[in-house]
Design a protein around this motif. Sequence first.
Motif, PDB file in Angstrom:
ATOM      1  N   HIS C  21       4.764   5.152  -2.759  1.00 52.89           N
ATOM      2  CA  HIS C  21       3.408   5.398  -3.479  1.00 52.89           C
ATOM      3  C   HIS C  21       2.461   5.479  -2.422  1.00 52.89           C
ATOM      4  N   LEU C  23       2.629   7.590   0.020  1.00 50.88           N
ATOM      5  CA  LEU C  23       2.912   9.035   0.251  1.00 50.88           C
ATOM      6  C   LEU C  23       2.494   9.699  -0.801  1.00 50.88           C
ATOM      7  N   SER C  24       2.535   9.324  -2.219  1.00 55.35           N
ATOM      8  CA  SER C  24       2.185  10.069  -3.348  1.00 55.35           C
ATOM      9  C   SER C  24       1.023   9.903  -4.203  1.00 55.35           C
ATOM     10  N   GLN C  25       0.349   8.693  -3.810  1.00 54.95           N
ATOM     11  CA  GLN C  25      -1.119   8.469  -4.385  1.00 54.95           C
ATOM     12  C   GLN C  25      -2.056   9.252  -3.643  1.00 54.95           C
ATOM     13  N   ARG C  26      -3.028   9.829  -4.616  1.00 54.28           N
ATOM     14  CA  ARG C  26      -4.235  10.364  -3.898  1.00 54.28           C
ATOM     15  C   ARG C  26      -5.385   9.574  -3.662  1.00 54.28           C
ATOM     16  N   ASN C  27      -5.726   8.473  -4.536  1.00 57.73           N
ATOM     17  CA  ASN C  27      -6.677   7.547  -4.329  1.00 57.73           C
ATOM     18  C   ASN C  27      -6.580   6.776  -3.139  1.00 57.73           C
ATOM     19  N   LEU C  29      -8.027   4.000  -2.052  1.00 59.58           N
ATOM     20  CA  LEU C  29      -7.501   2.440  -2.310  1.00 59.58           C
ATOM     21  C   LEU C  29      -6.244   2.194  -2.865  1.00 59.58           C
ATOM     22  N   ARG C  30      -5.647   3.138  -3.639  1.00 56.29           N
ATOM     23  CA  ARG C  30      -4.219   2.804  -3.907  1.00 56.29           C
ATOM     24  C   ARG C  30      -3.342   3.244  -2.848  1.00 56.29           C
ATOM     25  N   LEU C  94     -13.135   9.525  -3.516  1.00 58.84           N
ATOM     26  CA  LEU C  94     -12.075   8.568  -3.436  1.00 58.84           C
ATOM     27  C   LEU C  94     -10.689   9.223  -3.057  1.00 58.84           C
ATOM     28  N   THR C  95     -10.844  10.528  -2.749  1.00 61.54           N
ATOM     29  CA  THR C  95      -9.758  11.095  -2.365  1.00 61.54           C
ATOM     30  C   THR C  95     -10.119  12.004  -0.921  1.00 61.54           C
TER      31      THR C  95
END
Lengths: 322, 103, 102
Positions: C21, C23-27, C29-30, C94-95
């Motif tokens: 996650h 690597l794959s999330q763009r947000n 915070l995530r 946020l990205t």
Amino acid sequence: MLFDWLSFDLLLAIALIALAVAALRARDLFKGIVIFMLFGLLVAIAWVRVHAPDLALAEAAIGSGITGALFLGALSRIERKKKSTAPARLENPVGGSTSGAWTVLLTIVLTVQLALAVLRGWGYSDGLADEALSRIDESGVINPVTAVILNFRAYDTLLEIGVLLLAALGVYAIGEGPTVRNLQRTSRSEVLETFVHLLTPMIVLTAGYLVWVGYKEPGGAFQAGALLGGAGVVLLLSGRELPVHAARPGVRIVLGGGFLVFLLAGLAVMQDRAFLEYPRASAKYIILIIELACTVSIGAILTVLFAGCANLLTTPSEEEGT
Amino acid sequence: MSIISALSYLLIACGLFFFTAGTVGLLRFPDVFSRLHALTKADNLGLGLVVFGAILRQSELTVILKLILIWLLVLIASATTCYLVAESARRNPDVKESRNDAV
Amino acid sequence: MSTSLIYALTGIVIAGLGLFHYLSQRNILRKILAGNFIGTGIFLFLVSSAARQVDGPIDPVPHALVLTGIVVAVSATALLLALVCRYHDETGSLTFDEENDE
């Protein structure tokens, strides 16, 4: 025995993985953070199961408390900012993720490799256990974890306290956002007031107790500091004005005190010994003094870090100005 | 001795039943208030029973006092958080549990 | 299968999930949240390895490493979150994606 502990461990392991998936895949980040806090609570139980009660204490305060508070503070600050800059570009619904095939592949390969390495090498050596445990008498304390942290590898710990201090300095340096309103000070409610009045002395007492028993039982500066940090977060959330701004008198001394005392203790023994090599007779007292100073500093640093994330660093006078 | 042991198991089992009931309530009840009701009521009693079950297996006074202290602290904390959550839900009735603002 | 082995493997799986996650999330915070899962997974693995001998001594060194590690991780998280908040204040984003910032 009525319970089969092995199956309890399996259930807990499955619950941990399920919670991790749920937190990471939650559409609403708020929910993800709440699940993360729940995950921290279960990890604390897992620490007990692998015979690490010291870690359980720290994890219960940090993993399920402070880290979650940090995330929620930052999230609410960002959401308020979004609302205040009214229509703004509604950002791409950032559940969106870029999961290329290579990401999946890389992760799976890495995870499987690690797991295989563990399965192959499990149970071969006992690491540093014998060395650490055989010389525990020289450390001045009885709890082996405290002995390692504050005596055998005190140099590491000194630098780690330094890292904490640097993080606090970093948060000060990043400073305040220009237009963000402060976290809504909760309107004073009697219930919350009473609760905080009751809770804060209890936490301080427990923290003192943890430092004191740390020499023989689970406990010590990091666990106690985490508790104090939690108390600081609760106080800030209940709308109290804590002197968290670096310009306030005494704040810098409290933040840096742990590092300073640690460093001075290390230097003080250097007359006829190496840096941080305490004389055997007085080791116990030196460790206790260092731990007390570090506890206060760690608690203060964690409080400042939360204030930085939730945008509470402004002093009241500045607040009126904006 | 065995009677005390059996009683302690019984108390702990009852406590677990209340925990389960509270959890089911949390998952199944429709709105914030009834969920809170189910959760705090059931958990306080559940924890109390578990604590008393555990006390029956202890002989040291300090440990017993610590267990009771833990129960009292949880009672106070859960009452306070329940109040805070309910208060916040009453003030912002529009913020329902589906906060899909997708941050 | 010993208790510690179960938790070691659990830790590895959690770290793997976190890594994916991350690597794959763009947000952002995530990403930070995923980073915390990586950290916890690795901590779990390390501490389980301290108890890997069923009746042997428990190695206090990984415990000490992880105890300080937990506190350092929370301070790193705080610093990152403060940075992200400031970044959001300045850019409203946020990205790190360029195409979203037009």
